[in-house]
Design a protein around this motif. Structure first.
Motif, short mmCIF file in Angstrom:
data_model
loop_
_atom_site.label_atom_id
_atom_site.label_comp_id
_atom_site.label_asym_id
_atom_site.label_seq_id
_atom_site.Cartn_x
_atom_site.Cartn_y
_atom_site.Cartn_z
N GLY A 115 2.25 -9.75 -17.19
CA GLY A 115 2.11 -11.07 -17.80
C GLY A 115 0.91 -11.20 -18.72
N ALA A 116 0.76 -12.42 -19.29
CA ALA A 116 -0.32 -12.77 -20.21
C ALA A 116 -0.31 -11.90 -21.47
CB ALA A 116 -1.67 -12.69 -19.53
N LYS A 117 0.90 -11.43 -21.85
CA LYS A 117 1.08 -10.63 -23.07
C LYS A 117 0.21 -9.38 -23.08
CE LYS A 117 2.20 -14.77 -25.74
NZ LYS A 117 1.86 -15.63 -26.90
N GLN A 118 0.05 -8.78 -21.90
CA GLN A 118 -0.70 -7.54 -21.78
C GLN A 118 0.17 -6.48 -21.12
OE1 GLN A 118 -4.60 -7.96 -19.97
NE2 GLN A 118 -4.81 -10.06 -20.70
N GLU A 119 -0.28 -5.24 -21.27
CA GLU A 119 0.46 -4.14 -20.65
C GLU A 119 0.35 -4.21 -19.14
OE1 GLU A 119 0.59 0.77 -20.83
OE2 GLU A 119 -0.77 -0.36 -22.13
N ALA A 120 1.42 -3.88 -18.44
CA ALA A 120 1.42 -3.92 -16.98
C ALA A 120 0.41 -2.94 -16.40
CB ALA A 120 2.81 -3.63 -16.45
N SER A 121 -0.26 -3.36 -15.33
CA SER A 121 -1.23 -2.51 -14.64
C SER A 121 -0.62 -2.04 -13.33
CB SER A 121 -2.52 -3.28 -14.37
OG SER A 121 -3.10 -3.74 -15.57
N LEU A 122 -0.69 -0.73 -13.08
CA LEU A 122 -0.16 -0.14 -11.85
C LEU A 122 -1.29 0.03 -10.85
CD1 LEU A 122 2.12 2.61 -13.44
CD2 LEU A 122 2.74 0.28 -12.76
N ILE A 123 -1.12 -0.53 -9.66
CA ILE A 123 -2.15 -0.45 -8.64
C ILE A 123 -1.52 -0.11 -7.29
CG2 ILE A 123 -3.70 -2.09 -9.80
CD1 ILE A 123 -2.69 -4.23 -7.86
N ALA A 124 -2.36 0.21 -6.32
CA ALA A 124 -1.93 0.48 -4.94
C ALA A 124 -2.82 -0.33 -4.01
CB ALA A 124 -2.01 1.97 -4.63
N LEU A 125 -2.22 -0.88 -2.94
CA LEU A 125 -2.94 -1.76 -2.02
C LEU A 125 -2.87 -1.23 -0.60
CD1 LEU A 125 -1.40 -5.13 -3.27
CD2 LEU A 125 -3.61 -4.17 -3.95
N ASP A 126 -3.87 -1.60 0.19
CA ASP A 126 -3.86 -1.33 1.61
C ASP A 126 -2.80 -2.24 2.24
OD1 ASP A 126 -4.34 -1.26 4.40
OD2 ASP A 126 -6.47 -0.81 4.07
N GLY A 180 7.56 4.47 -11.76
CA GLY A 180 8.83 5.08 -11.37
C GLY A 180 8.96 5.17 -9.86
N LYS A 181 10.21 5.42 -9.42
CA LYS A 181 10.50 5.49 -8.00
C LYS A 181 9.81 6.65 -7.31
CE LYS A 181 15.01 3.21 -8.35
NZ LYS A 181 16.47 3.32 -8.07
N GLY A 182 9.76 7.81 -7.99
CA GLY A 182 9.12 8.97 -7.38
C GLY A 182 7.64 8.73 -7.14
N ALA A 183 6.96 8.13 -8.12
CA ALA A 183 5.53 7.84 -7.96
C ALA A 183 5.30 6.79 -6.88
CB ALA A 183 4.96 7.37 -9.29
N ALA A 184 6.23 5.81 -6.79
CA ALA A 184 6.09 4.78 -5.76
C ALA A 184 6.25 5.39 -4.37
CB ALA A 184 7.11 3.68 -5.99
N ARG A 185 7.22 6.30 -4.20
CA ARG A 185 7.41 6.95 -2.90
C ARG A 185 6.19 7.78 -2.52
NH1 ARG A 185 13.00 7.49 -4.60
NH2 ARG A 185 12.48 9.49 -5.58
N ALA A 186 5.59 8.43 -3.51
CA ALA A 186 4.38 9.22 -3.23
C ALA A 186 3.23 8.32 -2.79
CB ALA A 186 3.99 10.01 -4.48
N THR A 187 3.15 7.13 -3.37
CA THR A 187 2.11 6.18 -2.97
C THR A 187 2.31 5.74 -1.53
OG1 THR A 187 1.90 5.38 -5.24
CG2 THR A 187 1.05 3.95 -3.50
N ARG A 188 3.57 5.51 -1.14
CA ARG A 188 3.86 5.10 0.23
C ARG A 188 3.56 6.22 1.21
NH1 ARG A 188 8.76 3.37 -2.43
NH2 ARG A 188 8.53 1.20 -3.11
N ARG A 189 3.83 7.47 0.81
CA ARG A 189 3.51 8.60 1.69
C ARG A 189 2.01 8.69 1.94
NH1 ARG A 189 7.73 11.33 -1.22
NH2 ARG A 189 6.18 12.22 -2.65
N ASP A 190 1.23 8.21 1.01
CA ASP A 190 -0.23 8.20 1.18
C ASP A 190 -0.70 7.02 2.00
OD1 ASP A 190 -0.44 10.51 -0.31
OD2 ASP A 190 -0.82 9.45 -2.21
N ALA A 230 -6.12 2.32 -8.65
CA ALA A 230 -5.22 2.47 -9.78
C ALA A 230 -4.18 3.55 -9.51
CB ALA A 230 -6.02 2.82 -11.03
N ARG A 231 -2.97 3.35 -10.09
CA ARG A 231 -1.91 4.36 -10.04
C ARG A 231 -1.68 4.86 -11.45
NH1 ARG A 231 3.39 2.91 -8.58
NH2 ARG A 231 3.05 0.72 -9.16
N ALA A 232 -1.48 6.16 -11.56
CA ALA A 232 -1.35 6.74 -12.90
C ALA A 232 0.08 6.69 -13.42
CB ALA A 232 -1.85 8.19 -12.89
N PRO A 268 2.63 0.33 -3.29
CA PRO A 268 2.60 0.25 -4.76
C PRO A 268 2.74 -1.19 -5.21
CG PRO A 268 4.71 1.10 -4.00
CD PRO A 268 3.84 1.02 -2.79
N ALA A 269 2.04 -1.54 -6.29
CA ALA A 269 2.09 -2.90 -6.82
C ALA A 269 1.92 -2.84 -8.34
CB ALA A 269 0.99 -3.77 -6.20
#
Length: 253
Positions: free
Chosen positions: A35-46, A16-26, A11-13, A30-31
């Motif tokens: 959809g499905a009328k629910q709040e978007a979920s922020l995740i990170a993938l290998d 934004g662009k800054g948080a996405a760049r930090a995820t890539r540095r790790d 999970a990503r907390a 970022p993903a």
């Protein structure tokens, strides 16, 4: 039963662009799942997981179960991989968008078309050429009944025959996005024969070139600088005439 491919994510907390760049540095990609009328979920993938799916054919119609680290046991989000952004230089994945699947809600998906029977096709054996009009077909379908692929049998096709949507046997209950006509999937076209233009006989005629050292034809002028034949009289006024033999000495009185 529909098969799902499992993907492990964290999970990503923050967004934004800054948080996405930090995820890539790790070292992660970022993903987001929407959809499905629910709040978007922020995740990170290998990134290796993303590349593994991209090199497989038909990844846009493959179903995924995304298991997020720290989520409740057995909880997983079913989704489709909709878009993958790649780095313009390295072609490494830098962001992935997933569409969440809602039970009973039809979705639009592109299903790959696979061709069989090419070795036994009547038209292809006669020299025909397979002309593929659609490598994928977009359909509206329930997420639990998405076909893995559409199979097209070419074995009975002759030259100028075609395969249409109505000829697909494993279509099931899917509804094609193009619903106003029985569209063409592929055709067997006649071979193209290219005739070469006849060469101009005059242009193609060989030009005779005298062999090296051969005597010129009768009446032809000798080549410039060529030595006269052995025993031949020199031309009047030529170089030989200038080199006259010395006169005989006068007799002694």
């Amino acid at each position: 039963m529909t098969n799902f491919t499992t993907i492990e994510a964290s999970a990503r907390a923050k967004a934004g662009k800054g948080a996405a760049r930090a995820t890539r540095r790790d070292g992660l990609v970022p993903a987001v799942i929407y959809g499905a009328k629910q709040e978007a979920s922020l995740i990170a993938l290998d990134p290796r997981t993303v590349m593994r799916e991209l090199i497989k054919t038909g990844w846009r119609s493959r179903l995924y179960e995304i298991r997020t680290e720290g989520a409740e046991a057995g909880a997983a989000t079913r989704a489709l991989m909709r878009e993958v952004q790649l780095h313009p230089v390295s072609d490494r994945p830098i962001h992935v968008d997933f569409q969440r699947l809602a039970p009973g809600e039809k979705i639009k998906v592109a299903v790959q078309v696979v061709f069989t029977g090419e070795e036994t096709s009547v038209g292809l054996k006669r020299g025909g050429v397979l002309n593929v009009v659609r490598h994928t077909v977009e359909v509206n379908v329930d997420p639990d009944h998405i076909p893995e692929r559409f199979e097209v049998d070419l074995s009975e096709l002759d030259i100028n025959d075609n395969v249409r949507w109505s000829d697909i046997k494993n279509a099931g209950d899917v509804i094609p996005v193009i619903a106003d006509r029985d569209f063409v999937i592929a055709t067997v076209a006649a071979p193209t024969v290219v005739e070469e233009p006849e060469a101009d006989a005059a242009a193609a005629a060989p030009v005779a070139v005298p062999a090296k050292g051969a005597a010129p034809a009768k009446g032809a002028a000798p080549a410039k600088g060529a030595a006269p034949a052995k025993g031949a009289a020199p031309a009047k006024g030529g170089v030989a005439a200038a080199a006259k033999a010395p006169a005989k000495p006068a007799a002694k009185k």
